[in-house]
Design a protein around this motif. Structure first.
Motif, mmCIF file in Angstrom:
data_model
loop_
_atom_site.group_PDB
_atom_site.id
_atom_site.type_symbol
_atom_site.label_atom_id
_atom_site.label_comp_id
_atom_site.label_asym_id
_atom_site.label_seq_id
_atom_site.Cartn_x
_atom_site.Cartn_y
_atom_site.Cartn_z
ATOM 1 N N MET A 146 0.890 -1.256 0.073
ATOM 2 C CA MET A 146 0.042 -0.072 0.055
ATOM 3 C C MET A 146 0.851 1.192 0.149
ATOM 4 S SD MET A 146 -3.509 -0.749 2.280
ATOM 5 C CE MET A 146 -2.450 -0.563 3.889
ATOM 6 N N ASN A 147 1.950 1.202 0.788
ATOM 7 C CA ASN A 147 2.458 2.415 0.987
ATOM 8 C C ASN A 147 3.530 2.732 -0.529
ATOM 9 O OD1 ASN A 147 1.898 2.821 3.683
ATOM 10 N ND2 ASN A 147 3.896 1.715 4.342
ATOM 11 N N ALA A 148 3.925 1.641 -1.047
ATOM 12 C CA ALA A 148 4.431 1.874 -2.309
ATOM 13 C C ALA A 148 3.688 2.137 -3.357
ATOM 14 C CB ALA A 148 5.107 0.325 -2.849
ATOM 15 N N LEU A 149 2.341 1.936 -3.456
ATOM 16 C CA LEU A 149 1.317 2.269 -4.345
ATOM 17 C C LEU A 149 0.918 3.898 -4.102
ATOM 18 C CD1 LEU A 149 -0.576 1.930 -6.625
ATOM 19 C CD2 LEU A 149 -2.307 0.837 -5.072
ATOM 20 N N LYS A 150 0.928 4.191 -2.518
ATOM 21 C CA LYS A 150 0.624 5.510 -2.515
ATOM 22 C C LYS A 150 1.662 6.512 -2.978
ATOM 23 C CE LYS A 150 0.821 8.785 1.630
ATOM 24 N NZ LYS A 150 0.068 9.845 0.829
ATOM 25 N N ARG A 151 2.792 6.073 -2.742
ATOM 26 C CA ARG A 151 4.052 6.869 -3.169
ATOM 27 C C ARG A 151 3.961 6.953 -4.802
ATOM 28 N NH1 ARG A 151 7.001 3.781 0.681
ATOM 29 N NH2 ARG A 151 7.663 2.438 -0.943
ATOM 30 N N LEU A 152 3.648 5.939 -5.373
ATOM 31 C CA LEU A 152 3.547 6.284 -6.789
ATOM 32 C C LEU A 152 2.342 6.985 -7.472
ATOM 33 C CD1 LEU A 152 4.090 5.054 -9.622
ATOM 34 C CD2 LEU A 152 2.704 3.050 -9.709
ATOM 35 N N MET A 153 1.225 6.839 -6.752
ATOM 36 C CA MET A 153 -0.088 7.776 -7.146
ATOM 37 C C MET A 153 0.382 9.157 -6.506
ATOM 38 S SD MET A 153 -2.988 5.324 -5.763
ATOM 39 C CE MET A 153 -4.292 6.285 -6.330
ATOM 40 N N ASP A 154 1.207 9.430 -5.633
ATOM 41 C CA ASP A 154 1.351 10.840 -5.211
ATOM 42 C C ASP A 154 2.282 11.618 -6.234
ATOM 43 O OD1 ASP A 154 -0.079 10.836 -2.806
ATOM 44 O OD2 ASP A 154 1.560 10.298 -1.665
ATOM 45 N N ARG A 155 3.216 10.659 -7.060
ATOM 46 C CA ARG A 155 3.781 11.563 -8.179
ATOM 47 C C ARG A 155 3.203 11.360 -9.503
ATOM 48 N NH1 ARG A 155 7.479 7.032 -6.637
ATOM 49 N NH2 ARG A 155 7.725 5.443 -8.226
#
Length: 370
Positions: free
Chosen positions: A170-179
């Motif tokens: 989830m944290n990896a997906l969040k980082r990707l979505m944030d950028r």
């Protein structure tokens, strides 16, 4: 006391809401066994928190809304707001002996009630620690096309999943979505483009909903272009909808169709100015939840799905859209549902329900199921 009740109550009071000594928690119980209410009270007290209980009944709620006046709705909302402001946490368990109990409530009555209650919902979401879940009933088993006992086993297995296992992915997906700026969703009768630039992504792994498993954000309000057909059936405001289709221009739903109940579909979208704009885009990945059962809290977490939500945006991922509507409509992209792709800035990040980048592999079912 069914020991599964204790296990689930522990998840809700310790992992989901993380109750602390002295905190007040409202247990909002809709048509569920009293033993589970008792289990929640006991587990809250075991953490030295203070439980408060509201017992509700769907048939009574239908009666109150059907013939209620605006003055009555405002009085109820004032009472509920006063109580909610005393609470540090909120746990809602919603059973349903008949999912269509409110299907004959006049739309204008439902809209008036929801409008009055919207400030209470906003306060609960933004100012308390909260978690919401369904309760396994025979009617839910029927929706899932399963025997009652088998559905109960499925329910408790899903709801007591090791949600901590979702955190790295989830944290990896969040980082990707944030950028990410541009999103492209493709599938049968679906071709949507929009931007999520500068709108935060939020992880959901058992803190707010049980079952859980999604990361959500929101599209830039006027950026949505194209069309979508939601292949998961849904029930909203007590009405059933299948094959909902939307066409978007400059972020607004300019055409809406469905296999039946089209008038009610458009009545919901005409509830207010924000109902024809999207307030949430989310990617679901719960490995236990595979097929729709006309229950939004389950269906929006389906492995290999996304939901694209007309109406109110969450303040944590805010695109400015405001509405009394928040309707999580689901599209499933696994091959058995027609397949599909999600592109972030022209790179495929999920194909036919499976995450492609190595950083997201921990959201795929083989990892989450251990």
């Amino acid at each position: 006391m069914d020991p599964r009740y204790i296990d689930l109550a522990k998840v809700l009071t310790s992992f989901s809401t993380k109750l602390k000594a002295g905190e007040k928690v409202l247990i909002d119980a809709y048509d569920i066994p009293e033993n589970f209410v008792l289990a929640l009270c006991r587990m809250a007290r075991a953490r030295k928190a203070q439980p408060f209980v509201a017992l509700r009944d769907a048939r009574v709620m239908r009666e109150l809304i059907t013939d209620g006046t605006n003055a009555e709705f405002e009085a109820v909302a004032d009472f509920e707001m006063h109580r909610m402001k005393q609470m540090d946490a909120y746990i809602a368990i919603r059973g349903s002996n008949n999912i269509f109990e409110s299907s004959d409530v006049p739309p204008e009555q439902m809209q008036a009630y929801m409008k009055a209650m919207r400030p209470v919902l906003n306060y609960r979401v933004n100012e308390t620690k909260w978690v919401v879940l369904r309760w396994p009933t025979p009617s839910m088993a029927q929706q899932a096309l399963m025997p009652t006992e088998a559905f109960e086993d499925f329910f408790f297995r899903v709801c007591t999943l090791d949600y901590k296992r979702m955190i790295p992915g989830m944290n990896a997906l969040k980082r990707l979505m944030d950028r990410t700026d541009k999103v492209h969703l493709k599938g049968p009768s679906t071709d949507l483009r929009f931007s999520i630039k500068d709108i935060p992504a939020v992880t959901c792994g058992g803190q707010y909903n049980i079952p859980d498993g999604e990361v959500f954000t929101a599209p830039v309000k006027d950026s949505v272009e194209g069309e979508i057909t939601y292949n998961a059936p849904t029930v909203y405001q007590g009405v059933s909808f299948d094959n909902v289709y939307f066409k978007f221009e400059k972020g607004r739903i300019v055409e809406a169709k469905a296999s039946g109940n089209e008038d009610k579909l458009n009545a919901i979208l005409d509830s207010d100015a924000g109902a024809r704009y999207i307030g949430e885009f989310a990617i679901g990945f719960n490995p236990h939840v595979l097929n729709p059962m006309r229950d939004i809290l389950f269906d929006e977490k389906i492995a290999g799905s996304f939901h694209f939500t007309p109406g109110q945006a969450y303040e944590d991922a805010d695109n400015g859209n405001r509405s009394q509507v928040h309707w999580d409509l689901v599209n499933i992209q696994r091959p058995d549902w027609g397949g599909g792709e999600i592109y972030f800035d022209n790179k495929v990040i999920r194909e036919d329900g499976i995450f492609i980048p190595k950083s997201l592999h921990k959201l795929n079912p083989d990892y989450l199921l251990g």
